[in-house]
Design a protein around this motif. Structure first.
Motif, PDB file in Angstrom:
ATOM      1  N   TYR A   1       9.723   0.748  -2.633  1.00  0.00           N
ATOM      2  CA  TYR A   1       8.474   1.183  -2.026  1.00  0.00           C
ATOM      3  C   TYR A   1       8.268   2.670  -2.280  1.00  0.00           C
ATOM      4  CZ  TYR A   1       8.124  -3.041   0.901  1.00  0.00           C
ATOM      5  OH  TYR A   1       8.005  -4.336   1.357  1.00  0.00           O
TER       6      TYR A   1
ATOM      7  N   GLN B   1      19.053  12.162  -1.812  1.00  0.00           N
ATOM      8  CA  GLN B   1      18.171  12.284  -0.647  1.00  0.00           C
ATOM      9  C   GLN B   1      16.871  12.966  -1.025  1.00  0.00           C
ATOM     10  OE1 GLN B   1      20.039  14.200   2.656  1.00  0.00           O
ATOM     11  NE2 GLN B   1      21.447  12.523   3.046  1.00  0.00           N
TER      12      GLN B   1
ATOM     13  N   GLN C   1       6.059   5.928  -0.440  1.00  0.00           N
ATOM     14  CA  GLN C   1       5.259   6.374   0.685  1.00  0.00           C
ATOM     15  C   GLN C   1       4.624   7.719   0.349  1.00  0.00           C
ATOM     16  OE1 GLN C   1       7.391   7.300   4.305  1.00  0.00           O
ATOM     17  NE2 GLN C   1       5.626   6.822   5.588  1.00  0.00           N
TER      18      GLN C   1
ATOM     19  N   GLY D   1      16.743   1.584   2.715  1.00  0.00           N
ATOM     20  CA  GLY D   1      17.502   2.798   2.478  1.00  0.00           C
ATOM     21  C   GLY D   1      16.853   3.963   3.222  1.00  0.00           C
ATOM     22  N   GLU D   2      17.534   5.115   3.199  1.00  0.00           N
ATOM     23  CA  GLU D   2      17.052   6.277   3.933  1.00  0.00           C
ATOM     24  C   GLU D   2      15.947   7.036   3.201  1.00  0.00           C
ATOM     25  OE1 GLU D   2      18.234   5.645   7.297  1.00  0.00           O
ATOM     26  OE2 GLU D   2      17.829   7.801   7.121  1.00  0.00           O
ATOM     27  N   GLY D   3      15.700   6.656   1.964  1.00  0.00           N
ATOM     28  CA  GLY D   3      14.607   7.276   1.229  1.00  0.00           C
ATOM     29  C   GLY D   3      15.040   8.420   0.333  1.00  0.00           C
ATOM     30  N   THR D   4      14.291   8.612  -0.748  1.00  0.00           N
ATOM     31  CA  THR D   4      14.454   9.749  -1.659  1.00  0.00           C
ATOM     32  C   THR D   4      13.146  10.515  -1.676  1.00  0.00           C
ATOM     33  OG1 THR D   4      16.065   8.619  -3.081  1.00  0.00           O
ATOM     34  CG2 THR D   4      14.830  10.464  -4.043  1.00  0.00           C
ATOM     35  N   GLN D   5      13.209  11.769  -1.246  1.00  0.00           N
ATOM     36  CA  GLN D   5      12.012  12.622  -1.228  1.00  0.00           C
ATOM     37  C   GLN D   5      11.857  13.263  -2.600  1.00  0.00           C
ATOM     38  OE1 GLN D   5       9.734  13.820   1.601  1.00  0.00           O
ATOM     39  NE2 GLN D   5       8.699  14.199  -0.347  1.00  0.00           N
TER      40      GLN D   5
ATOM     41  N   PHE E   1      11.579   4.383  -1.135  1.00  0.00           N
ATOM     42  CA  PHE E   1      12.531   3.600  -0.358  1.00  0.00           C
ATOM     43  C   PHE E   1      12.969   2.375  -1.144  1.00  0.00           C
ATOM     44  CE2 PHE E   1      12.350   5.603   3.731  1.00  0.00           C
ATOM     45  CZ  PHE E   1      11.061   6.109   3.874  1.00  0.00           C
TER      46      PHE E   1
ATOM     47  N   PHE F   1       2.751  -2.688   4.913  1.00  0.00           N
ATOM     48  CA  PHE F   1       2.682  -1.708   5.996  1.00  0.00           C
ATOM     49  C   PHE F   1       1.245  -1.287   6.282  1.00  0.00           C
ATOM     50  CE2 PHE F   1       7.048  -0.528   6.928  1.00  0.00           C
ATOM     51  CZ  PHE F   1       7.734  -0.997   5.828  1.00  0.00           C
ATOM     52  N   GLY F   2       1.016  -0.937   7.553  1.00  0.00           N
ATOM     53  CA  GLY F   2      -0.226  -0.303   7.930  1.00  0.00           C
ATOM     54  C   GLY F   2      -0.200   1.164   7.532  1.00  0.00           C
ATOM     55  N   SER F   3      -1.277   1.861   7.827  1.00  0.00           N
ATOM     56  CA  SER F   3      -1.393   3.267   7.414  1.00  0.00           C
ATOM     57  C   SER F   3      -0.722   4.220   8.395  1.00  0.00           C
ATOM     58  CB  SER F   3      -2.856   3.645   7.242  1.00  0.00           C
ATOM     59  OG  SER F   3      -3.580   3.347   8.418  1.00  0.00           O
TER      60      SER F   3
ATOM     61  N   ILE G   1       7.935   9.760  -0.806  1.00  0.00           N
ATOM     62  CA  ILE G   1       9.259   9.249  -0.453  1.00  0.00           C
ATOM     63  C   ILE G   1       9.399   7.843  -1.033  1.00  0.00           C
ATOM     64  CG2 ILE G   1      10.866   8.677   1.394  1.00  0.00           C
ATOM     65  CD1 ILE G   1       9.382  10.596   3.200  1.00  0.00           C
TER      66      ILE G   1
ATOM     67  N   LEU H   1       4.791   2.950  12.342  1.00  0.00           N
ATOM     68  CA  LEU H   1       4.266   2.062  11.310  1.00  0.00           C
ATOM     69  C   LEU H   1       4.375   0.611  11.751  1.00  0.00           C
ATOM     70  CD1 LEU H   1       5.966   3.840   8.319  1.00  0.00           C
ATOM     71  CD2 LEU H   1       3.502   3.462   8.471  1.00  0.00           C
TER      72      LEU H   1
ATOM     73  N   PHE I   1       6.112   9.158  13.540  1.00  0.00           N
ATOM     74  CA  PHE I   1       5.135   8.410  12.759  1.00  0.00           C
ATOM     75  C   PHE I   1       5.454   6.930  12.949  1.00  0.00           C
ATOM     76  CE2 PHE I   1       1.759   8.108   9.966  1.00  0.00           C
ATOM     77  CZ  PHE I   1       2.039   7.464   8.772  1.00  0.00           C
TER      78      PHE I   1
ATOM     79  N   ARG J   1      11.461  10.828   6.978  1.00  0.00           N
ATOM     80  CA  ARG J   1      12.586  10.204   6.277  1.00  0.00           C
ATOM     81  C   ARG J   1      12.698   8.722   6.576  1.00  0.00           C
ATOM     82  NH1 ARG J   1      16.758  12.433   4.012  1.00  0.00           N
ATOM     83  NH2 ARG J   1      16.841  10.345   3.109  1.00  0.00           N
TER      84      ARG J   1
ATOM     85  N   GLY K   1       1.769  11.004   4.866  1.00  0.00           N
ATOM     86  CA  GLY K   1       0.841  10.574   5.887  1.00  0.00           C
ATOM     87  C   GLY K   1       0.364   9.140   5.785  1.00  0.00           C
ATOM     88  N   GLU K   2       0.975   8.357   4.901  1.00  0.00           N
ATOM     89  CA  GLU K   2       0.561   6.970   4.712  1.00  0.00           C
ATOM     90  C   GLU K   2       1.737   6.024   4.939  1.00  0.00           C
ATOM     91  OE1 GLU K   2      -3.293   7.992   4.032  1.00  0.00           O
ATOM     92  OE2 GLU K   2      -2.513   5.923   4.041  1.00  0.00           O
ATOM     93  N   GLY K   3       1.444   4.718   4.975  1.00  0.00           N
ATOM     94  CA  GLY K   3       2.512   3.734   5.056  1.00  0.00           C
ATOM     95  C   GLY K   3       3.083   3.452   3.677  1.00  0.00           C
ATOM     96  N   PRO K   4       4.339   2.994   3.599  1.00  0.00           N
ATOM     97  CA  PRO K   4       4.929   2.653   2.306  1.00  0.00           C
ATOM     98  C   PRO K   4       4.170   1.528   1.612  1.00  0.00           C
ATOM     99  CG  PRO K   4       6.613   2.838   4.002  1.00  0.00           C
ATOM    100  CD  PRO K   4       5.296   2.844   4.705  1.00  0.00           C
TER     101      PRO K   4
END
Lengths: 111, 112
Positions: A35, A9, A37, A102-106, A88, B103-105, A86, B90, B88, B42, A40-43
């Motif tokens: 992906y 995680q 991310q 997936g739930e993502g890896t930070q 994904f 994806f958008g920002s 993050i 998207l 957030f 997340r 503050g941005e999109g993936p």
């Protein structure tokens, strides 16, 4: 519905270390995607895998499509501070079907 | 080239106020469009998707709705925001035959 188990995680590493993360599913996927991310941005798509066993690199990133078609991993070599974010995984069961994420890896990289 | 625009980037709204988030895609036609919400940095929760004008599928029953009035426009709305709507948001699109989503920002929504 379909689920992807992504691990770990979260990861806290030192700059220069290698990183490995993976995703597994209970069903077969035809396509695996990774992906990233930024905060503050999109993936953004990093790597796409289309064949079982496929190993693909993108700079310091390497990803593999598992032979069983139920898993994939992503490796990052010689991490740098800008790798923070993050990550994904995403899979597609059949062509044109919706992606499962997936739930993502930070990932945190300490200078 | 193909691009996706999402606005506003940030939004602070009081509880009970309406919401309208807009997403537009350029350089393609008849894309599949998606709205996701991400809480606490997340996972991505799929809210709505659309395969064509006026065609909306909802994944999660909630306080939100979506509309697609034009081929490359996707709107996320609410009549009365709840505190739990903060997150957030998207927008994403996929061209026919292309495996990945773009994806958008994102829009950071804070309901106060």
């Amino acid at each position: 519905g379909q689920q992807l188990n992504q691990s770990p995680q979260s990861m806290f590493i030192q700059e220069g270390e290698d990183v490995s993360m993976n995703c597994t599913s209970s069903s077969i996927f035809n396509t695996w995607l990774w992906y990233k991310q930024d905060p503050g941005e999109g993936p953004v798509l990093l790597i796409a895998l289309y064949k079982a066993g496929e190993l693909t690199s993108n700079g310091r990133l390497t990803a593999q499509f598992g032979i069983t078609r139920k898993d994939s991993f992503l490796n990052i070599s010689a991490s740098i501070p800008s790798d923070v974010g993050i990550y994904f995984c995403a899979g597609e069961e059949t062509s044109g079907s919706r992606l499962t994420f997936g739930e993502g890896t930070q990932l945190t990289v300490n200078p | 080239s193909q691009t996706i625009h999402q606005w506003p980037a940030t939004l602070v709204q009081p509880v009970g106020s309406p919401l309208s988030l807009e997403c537009t895609v350029e350089g393609t036609s008849n894309p599949n469009l998606y709205w996701y919400r991400q809480a606490a940095g997340r996972g991505l929760q799929l809210l709505f998707y659309s395969v064509g004008i006026g065609q909306i599928s909802s994944e999660v029953p909630q306080n939100l709705s979506a509309s697609r009035p034009q081929d490359r426009q996707f709107i996320l709305s609410s009549k009365k925001l709840l505190l739990s709507d903060s997150g957030f948001y998207l927008c994403a699109w996929r061209d026919t035959g292309y495996y990945g989503y773009t994806f958008g920002s994102g829009t950071r929504l804070t309901v106060v």
